[in-house]
Design a protein around this motif. Sequence first.
Motif, PDB file in Angstrom:
ATOM      1  N   GLY A   2      11.757  28.057  34.047  1.00  0.00           N
ATOM      2  CA  GLY A   2      13.009  28.390  33.383  1.00  0.00           C
ATOM      3  C   GLY A   2      13.753  29.506  34.083  1.00  0.00           C
ATOM      4  N   ALA A   3      14.998  29.247  34.448  1.00  0.00           N
ATOM      5  CA  ALA A   3      15.816  30.289  35.075  1.00  0.00           C
ATOM      6  C   ALA A   3      16.902  30.766  34.123  1.00  0.00           C
ATOM      7  CB  ALA A   3      16.414  29.797  36.395  1.00  0.00           C
ATOM      8  N   HIS A   5      17.472  34.254  31.406  1.00  0.00           N
ATOM      9  CA  HIS A   5      17.210  35.667  31.719  1.00  0.00           C
ATOM     10  C   HIS A   5      15.713  35.995  31.641  1.00  0.00           C
ATOM     11  CE1 HIS A   5      17.559  36.196  27.259  1.00  0.00           C
ATOM     12  NE2 HIS A   5      16.598  37.050  27.500  1.00  0.00           N
TER      13      HIS A   5
HETATM   14  C1  LIG Z   1      23.719  29.975  19.965  1.00  0.00           C
HETATM   15  C2  LIG Z   1      22.949  31.136  20.527  1.00  0.00           C
HETATM   16  C3  LIG Z   1      23.566  32.370  20.651  1.00  0.00           C
HETATM   17  C4  LIG Z   1      22.854  33.463  21.164  1.00  0.00           C
HETATM   18  N1  LIG Z   1      23.495  34.676  21.261  1.00  0.00           N
HETATM   19  C5  LIG Z   1      22.825  35.732  21.783  1.00  0.00           C
HETATM   20  C6  LIG Z   1      23.482  37.001  21.945  1.00  0.00           C
HETATM   21  O1  LIG Z   1      24.618  37.197  21.536  1.00  0.00           O
HETATM   22  N2  LIG Z   1      22.791  38.013  22.544  1.00  0.00           N
HETATM   23  C7  LIG Z   1      21.506  37.871  22.963  1.00  0.00           C
HETATM   24  O2  LIG Z   1      20.936  38.825  23.507  1.00  0.00           O
HETATM   25  N3  LIG Z   1      20.866  36.696  22.786  1.00  0.00           N
HETATM   26  C8  LIG Z   1      21.486  35.639  22.202  1.00  0.00           C
HETATM   27  N4  LIG Z   1      20.826  34.424  22.045  1.00  0.00           N
HETATM   28  C9  LIG Z   1      19.373  34.406  22.257  1.00  0.00           C
HETATM   29  C10 LIG Z   1      18.909  34.280  23.701  1.00  0.00           C
HETATM   30  O3  LIG Z   1      19.450  35.325  24.502  1.00  0.00           O
HETATM   31  C11 LIG Z   1      19.241  32.946  24.302  1.00  0.00           C
HETATM   32  O4  LIG Z   1      18.630  31.936  23.551  1.00  0.00           O
HETATM   33  C12 LIG Z   1      18.773  32.845  25.760  1.00  0.00           C
HETATM   34  O5  LIG Z   1      19.310  31.669  26.329  1.00  0.00           O
HETATM   35  C13 LIG Z   1      17.254  32.834  25.863  1.00  0.00           C
HETATM   36  O6  LIG Z   1      16.897  33.051  27.205  1.00  0.00           O
HETATM   37  P1  LIG Z   1      15.573  32.451  27.820  1.00  0.00           P
HETATM   38  O7  LIG Z   1      15.578  32.805  29.258  1.00  0.00           O
HETATM   39  O8  LIG Z   1      14.413  32.819  26.976  1.00  0.00           O
HETATM   40  O9  LIG Z   1      15.772  30.881  27.612  1.00  0.00           O
HETATM   41  P2  LIG Z   1      16.934  29.912  28.203  1.00  0.00           P
HETATM   42  O10 LIG Z   1      18.173  30.672  28.511  1.00  0.00           O
HETATM   43  O11 LIG Z   1      17.022  28.772  27.262  1.00  0.00           O
HETATM   44  O12 LIG Z   1      16.296  29.485  29.568  1.00  0.00           O
HETATM   45  C14 LIG Z   1      15.259  28.527  29.644  1.00  0.00           C
HETATM   46  C15 LIG Z   1      15.484  27.697  30.885  1.00  0.00           C
HETATM   47  O13 LIG Z   1      14.380  26.825  31.033  1.00  0.00           O
HETATM   48  C16 LIG Z   1      14.846  25.593  31.516  1.00  0.00           C
HETATM   49  N5  LIG Z   1      13.865  24.567  31.148  1.00  0.00           N
HETATM   50  C17 LIG Z   1      13.511  24.164  29.906  1.00  0.00           C
HETATM   51  N6  LIG Z   1      12.599  23.167  29.995  1.00  0.00           N
HETATM   52  C18 LIG Z   1      12.376  22.945  31.307  1.00  0.00           C
HETATM   53  C19 LIG Z   1      11.547  22.039  32.029  1.00  0.00           C
HETATM   54  N7  LIG Z   1      10.750  21.158  31.406  1.00  0.00           N
HETATM   55  N8  LIG Z   1      11.553  22.107  33.383  1.00  0.00           N
HETATM   56  C20 LIG Z   1      12.337  23.022  34.034  1.00  0.00           C
HETATM   57  N9  LIG Z   1      13.153  23.880  33.390  1.00  0.00           N
HETATM   58  C21 LIG Z   1      13.164  23.842  32.052  1.00  0.00           C
HETATM   59  C22 LIG Z   1      16.191  25.427  30.814  1.00  0.00           C
HETATM   60  O14 LIG Z   1      17.038  24.532  31.508  1.00  0.00           O
HETATM   61  C23 LIG Z   1      16.730  26.848  30.794  1.00  0.00           C
HETATM   62  O15 LIG Z   1      17.564  27.142  31.871  1.00  0.00           O
HETATM   63  C24 LIG Z   1      21.512  33.322  21.541  1.00  0.00           C
HETATM   64  C25 LIG Z   1      20.894  32.068  21.405  1.00  0.00           C
HETATM   65  C26 LIG Z   1      21.609  30.985  20.917  1.00  0.00           C
HETATM   66  C27 LIG Z   1      20.905  29.654  20.771  1.00  0.00           C
END
Ligand SMILES: Cc1cc2nc3c(=O)[nH]c(=O)nc-3n(C[C@H](O)[C@H](O)[C@H](O)COP(=O)(O)OP(=O)(O)OC[C@H]3O[C@@H](n4cnc5c(N)ncnc54)[C@H](O)[C@@H]3O)c2cc1C
Length: 398
Positions: A2-3, A5
């Motif tokens: 996952g890329a 943050h």
């Molecule tokens: C509607 C919404 C609003 C939000 N607003 C805020 C906010 O205002 N402030 C805040 O701090 N946080 C907010 N969040 C919470 C959080 O910051 C986000 O959910 C953020 O995207 C989470 O980051 P992450 O890196 O954990 O996951 P993600 O950003 O979801 O990154 C996961 C990555 O893994 C990849 N991936 C998944 N499965 C696979 C696979 N099988 N193979 C390869 N790649 C894969 C995806 O494509 C994705 O790029 C919000 C969340 C949502 C849903």
Amino acid sequence: MGAGHAGLTASRFLTESSIDHVVLERGEVANSWRRERWDSLRLLTPNWLSRLPGHRYDGPDPDGYLTMGEVVEFIERFATVARAPVRTGTTVLSVRPAGDGYHVTTSRGEIRCRAVVIASGACNQPTVPPFSTAVPASVEQTTPFDYRDPTRLADGGVLVVGASATGVQLAAELSRSGRPVTLSVGEHVRLPRLYRGRDVLWWMDASGVWDERHEEVDDLTRARRLPSPQLVGTPEHATLDLNALTAMGVELVGRWAALRDGRALFSGGLRNMFSLADLKMARLLDTFDEWARAHGGEFDSPERFPATRVPESTRLQLDLRSGEIRTIVWATGFRPDYRWLDVPVVDAKGQLRHVGGVVDGPGLYALGLPLLRRRKSTFIHGIEDDARDVIDHLARNL
Ligand SMILES: Cc1cc2nc3c(=O)[nH]c(=O)nc-3n(C[C@H](O)[C@H](O)[C@H](O)COP(=O)(O)OP(=O)(O)OC[C@H]3O[C@@H](n4cnc5c(N)ncnc54)[C@H](O)[C@@H]3O)c2cc1C
């Protein structure tokens, strides 16, 4: 994996520890923000909170809220600063134990590794109740993953289900578009946008509420399921609680409990649910006031907000065949997707079994899940502390 943050921050700390690694991403960097969010969304966290290790918001509007395009740029810049070895367009199809590590099958070949950091997101799929399949075909259904803007919805009434951040934001946007909106409200977290002259999230940050650790939380399972707060990021710093929605003309009904013969049946007891949310908000504001007394500082006087107004009469059912509702928007939450994980570490509810991100399988780690190690775990600014701890553990383990 996952890329977003979370994966990129893990990569940064792996690089600092000189650990060979690769970041596998099925789409592009910041894919979720590009593909799975609606057009008008802005972060609900103010810009000054957009901070990752060695990279923070440094633009002209620290108290504003980033648009989706700006979030994508912010995370892309971080990927560059962190020199993360990202392989985009590479979907992980399976991860299974092999020797003293894992065998990873991707859409672009096989990989052997000693450890896997699952940073694939907590919100991979919208959660929709099973009875949605029995909704009459004349009513369109959508989720925050498909919804982009009001113009793409059929004219006529909309039933938004769920009153957390997503639900209240979409109810407000749809109401402003001129559609009659009914909002089905379950358990929710009410917050004012500003408190004593500061963003309410400033208080969460300064008072240490967000730093509360997983070991200190009484009922961790429940705390991990806590709905997101009723907040929106707007240039006006507007509060978007249920009183604001009522003032806009949104009709409030109770939790959608069942669907019978084409009728949506809502729970009663809005008064109790509203009092509970008001009480919890007041308790949190008390915590902030205590902190302010103990630490001093220049703040406006303590404030208390009017109770959530209970409608004079609330409908307990709605006939979905009558044509009143043309679209249902399911804002009923999100869940992760672990269908690719061939390791028995997922419980019956589809959640990963882990303690503070150390998964119940050697060399397997997770980041970015609700209250993974701290209350701030799923937020952008919350990842640094969690990722440092998790990657420390991984490095020692290797
Ligand atoms: C509607 C919404 C609003 C939000 N607003 C805020 C906010 O205002 N402030 C805040 O701090 N946080 C907010 N969040 C919470 C959080 O910051 C986000 O959910 C953020 O995207 C989470 O980051 P992450 O890196 O954990 O996951 P993600 O950003 O979801 O990154 C996961 C990555 O893994 C990849 N991936 C998944 N499965 C696979 C696979 N099988 N193979 C390869 N790649 C894969 C995806 O494509 C994705 O790029 C919000 C969340 C949502 C849903």
